[in-house]
Design a protein around this motif. Structure first.
Motif, PDB file in Angstrom:
ATOM      1  N   ASP A  49      28.347  36.829  42.824  1.00 48.03           N
ATOM      2  CA  ASP A  49      26.961  36.165  42.387  1.00 48.03           C
ATOM      3  C   ASP A  49      26.721  37.138  41.180  1.00 48.03           C
ATOM      4  OD1 ASP A  49      24.602  34.897  42.167  1.00 48.03           O
ATOM      5  OD2 ASP A  49      24.484  34.773  44.279  1.00 48.03           O
ATOM      6  N   PHE A  50      25.665  37.057  40.681  1.00 45.52           N
ATOM      7  CA  PHE A  50      24.982  38.009  39.691  1.00 45.52           C
ATOM      8  C   PHE A  50      24.740  39.306  40.485  1.00 45.52           C
ATOM      9  CE2 PHE A  50      24.213  33.917  37.639  1.00 45.52           C
ATOM     10  CZ  PHE A  50      24.481  34.463  36.222  1.00 45.52           C
ATOM     11  N   LEU A  51      25.283  40.366  39.899  1.00 49.79           N
ATOM     12  CA  LEU A  51      25.015  41.757  40.351  1.00 49.79           C
ATOM     13  C   LEU A  51      23.389  42.114  40.169  1.00 49.79           C
ATOM     14  CD1 LEU A  51      26.988  45.104  40.089  1.00 49.79           C
ATOM     15  CD2 LEU A  51      24.535  45.104  39.671  1.00 49.79           C
ATOM     16  N   PRO A  52      22.624  42.172  41.042  1.00 54.52           N
ATOM     17  CA  PRO A  52      21.158  42.385  40.840  1.00 54.52           C
ATOM     18  C   PRO A  52      20.728  43.674  40.289  1.00 54.52           C
ATOM     19  CG  PRO A  52      21.794  43.304  43.185  1.00 54.52           C
ATOM     20  CD  PRO A  52      23.170  42.674  42.735  1.00 54.52           C
ATOM     21  N   GLN A  53      19.792  43.222  39.144  1.00 49.19           N
ATOM     22  CA  GLN A  53      19.284  44.246  38.317  1.00 49.19           C
ATOM     23  C   GLN A  53      18.189  45.094  39.168  1.00 49.19           C
ATOM     24  OE1 GLN A  53      18.089  42.236  34.650  1.00 49.19           O
ATOM     25  NE2 GLN A  53      17.446  44.440  33.635  1.00 49.19           N
ATOM     26  N   GLU A  54      18.468  46.125  39.362  1.00 49.80           N
ATOM     27  CA  GLU A  54      17.557  47.073  40.526  1.00 49.80           C
ATOM     28  C   GLU A  54      17.534  48.383  40.295  1.00 49.80           C
ATOM     29  OE1 GLU A  54      18.852  45.600  44.425  1.00 49.80           O
ATOM     30  OE2 GLU A  54      20.775  46.675  44.030  1.00 49.80           O
ATOM     31  N   ALA A  82      45.125  49.245  55.700  1.00 48.57           N
ATOM     32  CA  ALA A  82      44.261  48.886  54.775  1.00 48.57           C
ATOM     33  C   ALA A  82      43.503  49.730  53.815  1.00 48.57           C
ATOM     34  CB  ALA A  82      43.292  48.005  55.637  1.00 48.57           C
ATOM     35  N   PHE A  83      43.376  49.215  52.655  1.00 52.06           N
ATOM     36  CA  PHE A  83      42.435  50.036  51.685  1.00 52.06           C
ATOM     37  C   PHE A  83      41.407  49.064  51.075  1.00 52.06           C
ATOM     38  CE2 PHE A  83      46.247  48.592  49.217  1.00 52.06           C
ATOM     39  CZ  PHE A  83      45.600  48.189  47.914  1.00 52.06           C
ATOM     40  N   THR A  84      40.526  49.475  50.328  1.00 51.98           N
ATOM     41  CA  THR A  84      39.378  48.771  49.719  1.00 51.98           C
ATOM     42  C   THR A  84      39.840  49.200  48.101  1.00 51.98           C
ATOM     43  OG1 THR A  84      37.868  49.120  51.313  1.00 51.98           O
ATOM     44  CG2 THR A  84      37.179  48.532  49.125  1.00 51.98           C
ATOM     45  N   PRO A  85      40.142  48.041  47.409  1.00 48.07           N
ATOM     46  CA  PRO A  85      40.620  48.184  46.160  1.00 48.07           C
ATOM     47  C   PRO A  85      39.071  48.453  45.056  1.00 48.07           C
ATOM     48  CG  PRO A  85      40.410  45.795  46.499  1.00 48.07           C
ATOM     49  CD  PRO A  85      40.299  46.755  47.854  1.00 48.07           C
ATOM     50  N   GLY A  86      39.413  48.914  44.036  1.00 48.51           N
ATOM     51  CA  GLY A  86      38.490  49.103  43.055  1.00 48.51           C
ATOM     52  C   GLY A  86      38.176  47.751  42.047  1.00 48.51           C
ATOM     53  N   ASN A  87      37.928  46.634  42.914  1.00 47.19           N
ATOM     54  CA  ASN A  87      37.701  45.601  42.281  1.00 47.19           C
ATOM     55  C   ASN A  87      36.115  45.152  42.700  1.00 47.19           C
ATOM     56  OD1 ASN A  87      40.173  45.370  41.725  1.00 47.19           O
ATOM     57  ND2 ASN A  87      40.490  42.965  41.860  1.00 47.19           N
ATOM     58  N   TYR A  88      35.471  44.263  41.664  1.00 45.51           N
ATOM     59  CA  TYR A  88      33.884  43.936  42.168  1.00 45.51           C
ATOM     60  C   TYR A  88      33.944  42.558  41.612  1.00 45.51           C
ATOM     61  CZ  TYR A  88      33.036  48.877  41.972  1.00 45.51           C
ATOM     62  OH  TYR A  88      32.962  50.364  42.373  1.00 45.51           O
ATOM     63  N   TYR A  89      33.635  41.464  42.710  1.00 47.01           N
ATOM     64  CA  TYR A  89      33.260  40.268  42.668  1.00 47.01           C
ATOM     65  C   TYR A  89      31.916  39.846  42.104  1.00 47.01           C
ATOM     66  CZ  TYR A  89      37.750  40.181  45.106  1.00 47.01           C
ATOM     67  OH  TYR A  89      39.166  40.517  45.664  1.00 47.01           O
ATOM     68  N   TYR A  90      31.528  39.919  40.936  1.00 44.90           N
ATOM     69  CA  TYR A  90      30.502  39.644  40.299  1.00 44.90           C
ATOM     70  C   TYR A  90      30.490  38.549  39.125  1.00 44.90           C
ATOM     71  CZ  TYR A  90      28.383  43.359  43.475  1.00 44.90           C
ATOM     72  OH  TYR A  90      28.049  43.766  44.653  1.00 44.90           O
ATOM     73  N   VAL A  91      29.418  37.960  38.672  1.00 44.78           N
ATOM     74  CA  VAL A  91      29.768  37.383  37.299  1.00 44.78           C
ATOM     75  C   VAL A  91      29.810  38.834  36.343  1.00 44.78           C
ATOM     76  CG1 VAL A  91      28.416  35.951  35.604  1.00 44.78           C
ATOM     77  CG2 VAL A  91      28.092  35.674  38.081  1.00 44.78           C
ATOM     78  N   GLY A  92      30.821  38.590  35.526  1.00 43.63           N
ATOM     79  CA  GLY A  92      31.263  39.717  34.822  1.00 43.63           C
ATOM     80  C   GLY A  92      32.298  40.592  35.373  1.00 43.63           C
ATOM     81  N   GLY A  93      32.606  40.261  36.635  1.00 46.62           N
ATOM     82  CA  GLY A  93      33.522  41.175  37.014  1.00 46.62           C
ATOM     83  C   GLY A  93      33.574  42.564  37.089  1.00 46.62           C
ATOM     84  N   ASN A  94      34.829  43.153  36.806  1.00 45.34           N
ATOM     85  CA  ASN A  94      34.806  44.820  36.884  1.00 45.34           C
ATOM     86  C   ASN A  94      33.988  45.353  35.701  1.00 45.34           C
ATOM     87  OD1 ASN A  94      36.228  44.868  39.294  1.00 45.34           O
ATOM     88  ND2 ASN A  94      38.105  45.354  38.009  1.00 45.34           N
ATOM     89  N   THR A  95      33.526  44.443  34.559  1.00 44.19           N
ATOM     90  CA  THR A  95      32.901  44.959  33.516  1.00 44.19           C
ATOM     91  C   THR A  95      31.543  45.508  33.786  1.00 44.19           C
ATOM     92  OG1 THR A  95      32.249  43.156  32.709  1.00 44.19           O
ATOM     93  CG2 THR A  95      34.371  43.420  31.921  1.00 44.19           C
TER      94      THR A  95
END
Length: 531
Positions: A49-54, A82-95
């Motif tokens: 989703d969109f990352l919240p602006q907060e 198991a490991f948690t990767p440095g990936n982010y699932y937001y609109v705009g992705g890792n940027t």
């Protein structure tokens, strides 16, 4: 600045789109932007989703200790750990959380290069094929830089905006480097320091979401203007389960999606995959069918193989009696070892750049056993660097799926000797600059923001999954436009190359010969910098 749009929750508006783009990171977002005025119907699908602006956007404890925005699923190494990767699932992705370094690869990066550990292969496109698109991407993403201060950078045109300059502490470091015979340069950065721009040069940029939306991330710069056009639709909270093909397996017909727990099928004239190198490969592997039993677009057997990430080291130089008062630290890099080595290692070593100023909370996430006062003492007196060395393509370094469908990564670092020499030489440099205490730490499998190579492009369908225009050799209307197409991973941040290539492929898809795109919503009218 375009605000966050209000999106319907009831799924896509159409059953068929001319273009379906999977993933809204740098590649997918830039592609959507480039297609927005084409008259075609475009659906951009984002898993998050969109990352919240907060207010927590700039809270180091929330981000680096409590991991507030970390929303990727766990991946597994070859031992099942198991490991948690440095990936982010937001609109705009890792940027959304990147450091805004928007640098061009160099001309020699597209050619075959010999390293002690092997050959970095030639690309099927060359620097001149991307040159005009680099300039368009720099305009779009508001890049500030200096065209003259780095001898490894070949360009005749100025940057869209002048370099943002160094704060006094960094300038002192640059002067010390020059006295030692090195060439400090300004990092090309995507931040909104135009006259009237929103950037305040704060300490919470690299690794943080931008609370004032002044970072040139793919969401703010590309997705939101694309949505305003009316021809691009965004579907969030939607996981693409597979890409479908016709019975012959020669054309993609659409995608199967799980949206907010409900399954739906969406038809497409062209499918563009841009999920990041790991997830793009995983999607193609999940899309196996009778005509493509090894995975879609995988007659070469290369999908998922040749996974690359940079060999990285974080290096912290501490002067125990001198405070570092810098706010916005990430303004300097040096490429003195980019194409050359040393007497005992006459091969390319890599790239070194400053990172955002480390804070005690960031160190606490890595060193939880140390007292916070000690971490704060060190952070207030440190200058913080990131060292990159090229990771060469190896078919045994790869992305596969477990029987449950989880992502499994096999990655054994290579070209390690070059990295060790770069660490040694940088440590010597920092001590020569007056920092008696220098600490370093290699990063591991979970630090993968610069991932590449898993759906490589090439002219030979026997050894590459994609052609030079990033179209599948096997499936006529299937494209991959993120860093998965990279045949090698040069030692620079890959974001600008991903964006430039997306603009290039968009021109190919539209059958145009123009080398530029309209940047009317985001491009500057005055090329000046706010100081």
């Amino acid at each position: 600045m375009i605000g966050k749009p209000t999106l319907p929750d009831d799924g896509p508006k159409r059953s068929h789109y001319d273009f379906v783009i999977v993933g809204s990171g740098m590649g997918g977002a830039t592609m959507a932007y480039a297609l927005k005025d084409s008259g075609a119907s475009v659906l951009l699908i984002e898993r998050g989703d969109f990352l919240p602006q907060e207010k927590q956007n700039w809270d180091a404890d929330e981000i680096f200790v409590k991991h507030r925005y970390q929303n990727a699923e766990q991946w597994y190494d070859v031992d099942g750990k198991a490991f948690t990767p440095g990936n982010y699932y937001y609109v705009g992705g890792n940027t959304k959380l990147y450091g805004s370094s928007l640098v061009r690869f160099r001309r020699e990066d597209f050619r075959a290069t010999e390293h002690e550990a092997g050959t970095s292969p030639e690309w099927p496109i060359q620097y001149d094929d991307l040159r005009s698109y680099y300039l368009s991407a720099e305009e779009l993403y508001r890049v500030h830089g200096d065209q003259f201060d780095d001898p490894t950078l070949e360009r005749s045109e100025p940057f869209p905006y002048p370099a943002i300059g160094h704060e006094p502490t960094v300038q002192e470091a640059a002067d010390a480097m020059k006295r030692l015979g090195f060439t400090p340069s300004n990092i090309p950065l995507g931040v909104d320091l135009r006259d009237g721009g929103g950037c305040i040069r704060c300490a919470n940029c690299d690794g943080f979401p931008c609370r004032v939306l002044a970072k040139s991330d793919a969401d703010v710069i590309a997705v939101r203007p694309a949505l305003v056009s009316g021809s691009v639709e965004l579907l969030t909270n939607a996981h693409v389960d597979r890409v479908r093909t016709d019975p012959a397996g020669t054309r993609a017909t659409g995608v199967d999606v799980t949206h907010r727990g409900a399954s739906t099928s969406i038809d497409a004239g062209t499918v563009i995959v841009s999920c990041g190198a790991v997830n793009s490969a995983a999607l193609l592997l999940r899309s196996a069918n009778d005509q493509h039993p090894q995975g879609l677009a995988n007659s070469s057997g290369t999908v998922g193989r040749n996974y690359m990430v940079h060999n990285n080291t974080v290096m912290v130089a501490v002067h125990p009696t001198r405070k570092n008062t810098v706010e916005f630290q990430k303004t300097l890099y040096f490429n003195d070892f980019y194409t050359k080595g040393t007497a005992d290692h006459p091969y390319p070593l890599g790239h070194v750049q400053l990172i955002g100023k480390l804070q005690a909370e960031m160190l606490a996430g890595q060193r939880p056993m140390f007292p916070k006062w000690a971490l704060a003492y060190a952070a207030h007196r440190s200058m913080d660097w990131w060292l990159f060395t090229e990771d060469l393509p190896d078919p045994e370094n790869r992305v596969t799926l477990t029987p449950r469908g989880d992502i499994r990564i096999r990655w054994v670092p290579n070209n390690v000797r070059a990295h060790e020499v770069l660490v040694r030489e940088t440590r010597k440099l920092l001590r020569g600059m007056g920092y008696p205490l220098v600490f370093s730490q290699r990063t591991g499998i979970e630090v993968n923001s610069h991932q590449a190579g898993t759906v490589r492009a090439g002219t030979d369908p026997a050894t590459a999954a994609l052609d030079p225009n990033c179209r599948s050799h096997d499936v006529d209307n299937l494209y991959v436009v993120d860093s998965a197409f990279f045949p090698s991973l040069p030692v620079m941040n890959p974001a600008l190359t991903i964006a430039a290539n997306a603009l290039r492929v968009a021109d190919h898809l539209l059958g145009t010969t123009s080398n530029t795109v309209s940047t009317s919503e985001t491009a500057p009218t005055q090329h000046t910098t706010k100081r």
